[in-house]
Design an enzyme around this catalytic site. Structure first.
Site, PDB file in Angstrom:
ATOM      1  N   ARG A  41       0.834  -1.192   0.000  1.00 31.29           N
ATOM      2  CA  ARG A  41       0.000   0.000   0.000  1.00 31.29           C
ATOM      3  C   ARG A  41       0.873   1.249   0.000  1.00 31.29           C
ATOM      4  O   ARG A  41       1.979   1.231   0.519  1.00 31.29           O
ATOM      5  CB  ARG A  41      -0.798   0.079   1.298  1.00 31.29           C
ATOM      6  CG  ARG A  41      -2.116  -0.605   1.313  1.00 31.29           C
ATOM      7  CD  ARG A  41      -2.602  -0.671   2.759  1.00 31.29           C
ATOM      8  NE  ARG A  41      -3.811  -1.452   2.879  1.00 31.29           N
ATOM      9  CZ  ARG A  41      -5.020  -1.032   2.518  1.00 31.29           C
ATOM     10  NH1 ARG A  41      -5.173   0.183   2.039  1.00 31.29           N
ATOM     11  NH2 ARG A  41      -6.064  -1.816   2.644  1.00 31.29           N
ATOM     12  N   GLY A  42       0.330   2.346  -0.481  1.00 29.46           N
ATOM     13  CA  GLY A  42       1.043   3.618  -0.413  1.00 29.46           C
ATOM     14  C   GLY A  42       1.839   3.852  -1.682  1.00 29.46           C
ATOM     15  O   GLY A  42       2.520   2.948  -2.174  1.00 29.46           O
ATOM     16  N   ALA A  43       1.757   5.083  -2.193  1.00 27.88           N
ATOM     17  CA  ALA A  43       2.386   5.412  -3.471  1.00 27.88           C
ATOM     18  C   ALA A  43       3.863   5.030  -3.496  1.00 27.88           C
ATOM     19  O   ALA A  43       4.348   4.425  -4.460  1.00 27.88           O
ATOM     20  CB  ALA A  43       2.213   6.908  -3.761  1.00 27.88           C
ATOM     21  N   ARG A  94      -2.562  -2.597 -10.860  1.00 30.69           N
ATOM     22  CA  ARG A  94      -3.263  -1.437 -10.291  1.00 30.69           C
ATOM     23  C   ARG A  94      -3.340  -0.375 -11.376  1.00 30.69           C
ATOM     24  O   ARG A  94      -2.596   0.604 -11.366  1.00 30.69           O
ATOM     25  CB  ARG A  94      -2.470  -0.862  -9.090  1.00 30.69           C
ATOM     26  CG  ARG A  94      -2.440  -1.769  -7.906  1.00 30.69           C
ATOM     27  CD  ARG A  94      -3.719  -1.658  -7.055  1.00 30.69           C
ATOM     28  NE  ARG A  94      -3.703  -0.512  -6.211  1.00 30.69           N
ATOM     29  CZ  ARG A  94      -3.203  -0.481  -4.973  1.00 30.69           C
ATOM     30  NH1 ARG A  94      -2.711  -1.568  -4.438  1.00 30.69           N
ATOM     31  NH2 ARG A  94      -3.237   0.620  -4.286  1.00 30.69           N
ATOM     32  N   CYS A 137      -5.726  17.660   6.142  1.00 32.67           N
ATOM     33  CA  CYS A 137      -5.538  16.200   6.095  1.00 32.67           C
ATOM     34  C   CYS A 137      -4.269  15.800   6.838  1.00 32.67           C
ATOM     35  O   CYS A 137      -3.794  16.527   7.718  1.00 32.67           O
ATOM     36  CB  CYS A 137      -5.528  15.709   4.642  1.00 32.67           C
ATOM     37  SG  CYS A 137      -5.859  13.932   4.492  1.00 32.67           S
ATOM     38  N   SER A 145      -0.416  14.439   6.013  1.00 31.60           N
ATOM     39  CA  SER A 145       0.562  14.143   4.970  1.00 31.60           C
ATOM     40  C   SER A 145       1.931  13.891   5.580  1.00 31.60           C
ATOM     41  O   SER A 145       2.424  14.685   6.392  1.00 31.60           O
ATOM     42  CB  SER A 145       0.633  15.341   4.005  1.00 31.60           C
ATOM     43  OG  SER A 145       1.897  15.414   3.405  1.00 31.60           O
ATOM     44  N   ASP A 172      -1.552  13.828  -3.692  1.00 33.80           N
ATOM     45  CA  ASP A 172      -1.669  12.456  -4.171  1.00 33.80           C
ATOM     46  C   ASP A 172      -1.167  12.330  -5.601  1.00 33.80           C
ATOM     47  O   ASP A 172      -0.673  11.295  -6.007  1.00 33.80           O
ATOM     48  CB  ASP A 172      -3.110  11.971  -4.047  1.00 33.80           C
ATOM     49  CG  ASP A 172      -3.469  11.679  -2.598  1.00 33.80           C
ATOM     50  OD1 ASP A 172      -3.908  12.606  -1.892  1.00 33.80           O
ATOM     51  OD2 ASP A 172      -3.246  10.528  -2.159  1.00 33.80           O
ATOM     52  N   ASN A 225      -5.370  16.207  -4.365  1.00 32.50           N
ATOM     53  CA  ASN A 225      -5.155  15.917  -2.943  1.00 32.50           C
ATOM     54  C   ASN A 225      -6.516  15.811  -2.270  1.00 32.50           C
ATOM     55  O   ASN A 225      -7.550  16.097  -2.860  1.00 32.50           O
ATOM     56  CB  ASN A 225      -4.302  17.023  -2.300  1.00 32.50           C
ATOM     57  CG  ASN A 225      -3.728  16.609  -0.960  1.00 32.50           C
ATOM     58  OD1 ASN A 225      -3.254  15.486  -0.804  1.00 32.50           O
ATOM     59  ND2 ASN A 225      -3.788  17.494   0.026  1.00 32.50           N
ATOM     60  N   LYS A 226      -6.491  15.419  -1.028  1.00 30.30           N
ATOM     61  CA  LYS A 226      -7.689  15.192  -0.206  1.00 30.30           C
ATOM     62  C   LYS A 226      -8.767  16.274  -0.430  1.00 30.30           C
ATOM     63  O   LYS A 226      -8.458  17.466  -0.509  1.00 30.30           O
ATOM     64  CB  LYS A 226      -7.259  15.206   1.269  1.00 30.30           C
ATOM     65  CG  LYS A 226      -8.360  14.926   2.274  1.00 30.30           C
ATOM     66  CD  LYS A 226      -8.954  13.526   2.161  1.00 30.30           C
ATOM     67  CE  LYS A 226      -7.885  12.458   2.277  1.00 30.30           C
ATOM     68  NZ  LYS A 226      -8.287  11.166   1.665  1.00 30.30           N
ATOM     69  N   LYS A 241       5.061  11.204  -7.817  1.00 32.03           N
ATOM     70  CA  LYS A 241       3.629  11.502  -7.849  1.00 32.03           C
ATOM     71  C   LYS A 241       3.246  12.406  -9.016  1.00 32.03           C
ATOM     72  O   LYS A 241       2.070  12.709  -9.214  1.00 32.03           O
ATOM     73  CB  LYS A 241       3.206  12.145  -6.523  1.00 32.03           C
ATOM     74  CG  LYS A 241       3.146  11.127  -5.377  1.00 32.03           C
ATOM     75  CD  LYS A 241       2.735  11.774  -4.099  1.00 32.03           C
ATOM     76  CE  LYS A 241       2.543  10.758  -2.982  1.00 32.03           C
ATOM     77  NZ  LYS A 241       2.388  11.439  -1.676  1.00 32.03           N
TER      78      LYS A 241
END
Lengths: 331, 331, 331, 331, 331, 331
Positions: free
Chosen positions: C21-23, C64, C134, C136, C203, C213-214, C239
């Site tokens: 998981r996670g970029a 993915r 958020c 980060s 993101d 982003n969020k 990213k």
């Protein structure tokens, strides 16, 4: 049910069949009809007179339910009639008050264009470069008055598709001797940086100072705003729309597609439709000043003009549920 | 003085007399002329070959001193010629490098419109309402590609006075089956709030990402910006103008007044003049993205495209003092 | 068809099932898979090796299809593989180049957060009041680094409905000893005039410098812009989304309605639906700077980072037609 | 520890004691010191030579830790030294590469003002009205070049309190014969609507295209932006500040209060303090173009100039932790 | 010192102890108290009656010194009392005038919500997508009226943290049958481009047309402004704040931190504080229209409403030095 | 032709020769002259009295045809005279009404500064940082009043070239004990982000709410607007300019060039001219509030103040064609 005289019916008919055209003339006819009503009246009491006036008003309002100036004329007169009635003046005084209010409205309307010309002309300076859109009697009055005062300036006129009223403006100004440049509507931003002022007319002014005028006006206002060119609107007070105070939206006339493209050409494009709205709405934040025959106001003061001219409109709401359709009155 | 072959002279003549028209075709002809130069050359050294190429370049540059794409073609090829020369490759390799660079430029130009169509189409979504101005081959490619991919959308085309190229756009899209609405140029703000995207072509792109395109484009960009509608420009890289890196201003063609008003009508207005600029300049802050055949860039990256495609332009400044006049190449 | 080893398949499976998981972790896994491919390879020629790498790449890309960092890892390595191949280096050198590129990518990714912390911390000044949204990792790194350098500042954290990640931020900063104020998302404009800086994570970053982003980030950016508060984004280079160069739109994840309102409450409102987009897009004009591990850039230079890190993407378009869906990778 | 020659120490001393003044001269002195280092060097290997160069670099960087141009000169030369070293060229080639890089830097710096004058002059048009602030050698070069080309234009110079450098500008332009109007700084908005362009110099340019220049510059930029007057900045590339890529903030010099008010007057006001910052920072959104000796760029491309001139700055970060103080170098 | 009857004291006590809640009810109670005062009065002269009324007024003003509507009720009645007094009408007439003014105020207040619903509904059009914030009785009235007129539209409600009043709005609209979408506050910009209108209520309106309303309102206004979505405010005239004409600032209630985060969670964060302002202030430039029961006005005409409803406030400044605290009156 | 008494002639002479200076004093002198006219009058009828008053008015208007406050005083008194006349009150009552109107005007003017100080002080909060320009009696009154109320705040004063009135402001505030920072005019943007409010005086206010004040005021307003710092103007109502309602443009005084640069220095610059306008015009969109002695209004309500104070100006237009020149009245 009131009996209404033939004279009044004739006036109503002329407004309905568009024999009477133009915001100013329609309004004056309506005021005159109210004046005639009291002149012909044979009633014995104030209350009966007011009932007759309201019958006339109702008839007139039905003739062109979408005009802006017509209910303004009626509202102007009736506001003063009711003020008189509340003072408990007698029948004769009420009669007199009605005739005077109607006369005042007609006189003011008749002089409005000239007066706007005088007031607006003071804002024109030597060396100015002024841009305008469409063809407006009040704008022409401003420019002509300034020119006759010996001021030296130039005008840019946008051609105003689809009906090219800008050519008419150019022709008129040319006849006065004012140097004029005619451009396509798409070229206004190309030249805006060199303009000192923009001046356009109005078909209607809403309570929050928005201006309904020929399609493309709001673009000229936006472009002027972008370049910090002052944007002036000229508008007679009878074009201010009190209904918008009560939330009535303004409807825009959709005109014939043949104005945009010849029908034979259109037939060759089966998947193409034409949209041809006649007016657009310029928001108050793009308007610097509105020049009326009562003085120059910022658009945010439009509501003040409406209250001053037409009184409190919350008491008697004879015509409240009407929706306005701004349409072209030119032949 | 170099001797220049008849073939080259013919190409130069065709460009000069506007027998060759259109930014893409002019550029490709110029690249081809450089290729022919080395194919016909009988010189014995690399240095002589470069001198011949420069002679051809000079001749070509004189034919249409105001075109944007022509010096780009020359610059593209010569940039690669000089890189080869600096690697001290032999005569034959230099010859080969020249031919390859010319071919690459011609091929890229030929495929640019198709490629822009593919890249741009990805930005079109089902249900979109898209507005465009004038008639652009690259915009048409974007719309047609998206339509052929099965996407369902509507287009608004502004008629684009004075020459009504918007009608041509409407006719073309209609033939594809794309539902299209034709409006006068002044009506774009009336409809902008309902648009999802605006897409226009370009005649030239400057180093700071400003776009030169048909008069009225900058108004559509301003109106889209006001309504937060994304504004896209489609432009082949050979339309990017490196001269603007060196401070060259862009000149705008002034076209005939008869396009704006019939001469007989104009004669009736002695104080009226016509201004008819063919293009205007849209500043980069009103442009969201430029779609090129090399990808989509923000306007501020235009300078990067120029450096990548045409190399460092500060070393050899053969054509530096030229001023560009953007003109209409349509028949 | 290439045979793919079990190790590679396992990595692919772990990415697919969200075990990884996670970029950053996804991207590093993909780079590692390419490295393993060449380490296990038994081929005899460079061309065969590249074919094997491409087979691995294809497999990974399918796991993915909507992640941003995964194709960036592949593109980073493959760009360097192809450069080596074009230099006609031998099989062994190519193998080495691949391993080195994968290692470099993994190392850079691992250090990216720390490096962003160092670079970003230089922008924090004594007495600053900083707002964030958020939770980060890169923003936390910036704030922690600055705090450890002895700088004295305060942080405002918006709670970040629906999942309250702002509480997590507040808890983390509180644990470091940084004075933090927690507010509801709707209160950011109330306090913005007192802020000195706004810093948020990302993101994804598009080619034109827009930041995904969020949900709520674009509002904070707009409010900061209104009050002239500098708005910083922290983003690892993996990213940055090269696909957007080719026109690929970004899709936003729609999350479960139960995050917004308890289901039993929702059941009481038959005509109510919930919309719960996880991210929004902040346009580049509201972003002052993007802080990456390669330095600080204005958003308009995002396209430059993409070109530098991932090479020319127009030649081999293995993954071109993919659409990105930005989704939440948190458990 | 390296032994450093007396010549080098003398140069360092002259920079430190402000015997050498001005961004261009400081930078050239530093480049020259590196050149002398290799000329005097007696080392036997490339690695030793680089170590000597780095020792010189360190010494120089300490002399004026707050100048912008000085580390740029060192970075320019050392970037090319390391490129040569990576090519594994021998000691002699490395020596040669160093001398050439230093010469190129010095030559480019010497010609930068003249070149900016040429490039910038192309943007000046007949009839222009141009406003400027403070006294800038590059702006003067632009205006003089355009005037010598026969262009007819007028200049407005703001007096530039507290030190009245605008009077110096007026005197200089007057001596050339350029019609100039001198106004107080507060009057720039009064006249801005009549201006066609604004041009100012720069003390430093940051990675995101912000410009550090004499106090009041950012107001002129804001006012020009409000009136849609293009705002140009002239800046030699050695004034671009790569440290800002790594997050270094820019500090502004605070100058003596006696420049603002005579001390005897100040003494009469016990509760009054003076603030006298020498520079302010103009954000990139108010700048249209930056004119450098390498061409004209939009401010967003500043990061590109930095990369091109000074190479990748992430590898060797010799001078990373330095903070810049922009100060006045005039006598 | 005046003797005050038990009835009046009871009313004052009920307001003080928040037994009477809500701007409308508080105001009506105050008007009723003045009416009772004259009904119970046994004085013999007009002057004595006015003194009794002022004693009642003073008592009432002390009960809730921070409410907006309470002094408006008093001011409304007393303005008419003083007008009567100045006309030198006798005691009985003055008594009558007071009772009538109180009745008019109470009646108008009672009908205000319904009337705003009618006026506002005219602005709702078929197909509209309307966004709202928090839970407002007047907004609900507008939407319900339009829905009952057969108009078809959709509503987006933001949940309105911390107390989720948006859920209440959604539930209410759902019960009417209006299709409603509930979103988190941070998502309003994500959806704003698809909205046709934004409508919110008001807790207070200042003399310059700024609106005090639930925290987050000013963000919705800013976001609507950015997307050119018309932003409407509904407000009864008794919420207009005349004190702001005299420079009184508006204070905002700070509510309990437990509304934002559960206390047990907060305890785990020793360096975290909560800020929980209940309202924010939307500046007039983000508001298009204010819908009152007296008609629709632009925010700049708020001062006009204040003068019309509450008279000249400069003559008798009984309550001048009071500061307003806008607080939540909901149970 | 009326005979005018020596007393009146003396007052007129004193105004003409600038023995009476300052907007307030000039206006009060004019009002006093009208009062004296009726006190000395020996006429037998109301009509004759009005004729005498008009003769005095005409004489006064000629003394300083360019002042703003002078015709306001006359208009204020005459408006009330005519109202009395229309009520058909007798000669004695008319006499009385005139004296009362003149007294009211004089009294109001005398108290205006103090009253503005009280109203404005309510807007000053503890901890405020307030910026001001030039030297204004009303701004000083606001600051002094707030300071005397025990409020703690700081003031930034811009020096206000060319005559350094900002030093006078600093000296005055320093004497009160208010901590003040003096800066050059060019530094206002450098410090604006830290300001909480900006407050300036006014020389005139136009019908659309634009403010004429010391050169540089409009820049401070623009800079405050950019940074969202509230911008307040303090202005006595007699500075509102009704002529602008009728289109009269405002002229700006051009002052001596020696104020900008010493003549001996100017002589050395043959091609240099000086422009030294004394005032500029701040548009209403950069002004948040205007603080008058009648209350605080948004600039758009300026027209309302004009109507309320000076009545309908369309009926009798004695002084209509006058043009205003705003000039410095300070010694």
């Amino acid at each position: 049910m009131m009996k209404i005289s033939q004279k009044i019916k004739d006036i109503a008919q002329d407004i309905k069949t568009m024999k009477v055209r133009g915001a100013g003339k329609i309004a004056s006819s309506a005021a005159k009809a109210l004046s005639i009503t009291v002149q012909e009246s044979k009633v014995k009491s104030s209350d009966e007179l007011v009932m007759e006036l309201e019958a006339t008003a109702k008839l007139l309002l039905k003739t062109r339910p979408t005009a802006v100036s017509l209910p303004n004329a009626i509202r102007y007169v009736m506001h003063r009639v009711r003020e008189a009635q509340e003072r408990n003046c007698g029948l004769e005084d009420l009669r007199q008050a009605t005739i005077e209010a109607a006369s005042a409205f007609i006189l003011n309307s008749a002089k409005a264009i000239k007066r706007i010309g005088e007031i607006g002309a003071r804002r024109i300076e030597d060396g100015d470069c002024i841009i305008t859109h469409c063809n407006s009697a009040t704008v022409t009055a401003v420019l002509k008055t300034a020119f006759n005062q010996g001021k030296s300036f130039k005008v840019f006129a946008s051609e105003t598709r689809p009906r090219f009223q800008g050519r008419l403006t150019a022709e008129t100004l040319s006849a006065f001797g004012i140097p004029t440049t005619l451009i396509v509507d798409s070229a206004i931003r190309f030249f805006m940086a060199k303009m000192d002022k923009a001046v356009v007319g109005a078909d209607a002014v809403t309570a929050n100072g928005a201006v309904v005028n020929k399609i493309g006006t709001s673009i000229m206002a936006l472009v002027a705003h972008e370049s910090q060119v002052p944007f002036f609107v000229t508008a007679e007070t009878y074009k201010f729309s009190p209904e918008t105070l009560l939330g009535q939206p303004v409807k825009i006339e959709e005109r014939d597609s043949s104005e945009v493209v010849p029908l034979e050409e259109l037939r060759k494009m089966p998947n193409v439709t034409i949209k041809n709205p006649a007016f657009d709405i310029t928001p108050p934040e793009y308007i610097d000043l509105i020049i009326t025959e009562r003085g120059i106001i910022p658009p945010q003061a439009a509501v003040m003009i409406i209250k001053e001219e037409f009184g409190s409109i919350t008491t008697k709401e004879l015509w409240e549920h009407q929706t306005y359709l701004i349409r072209d009155e030119e032949p």
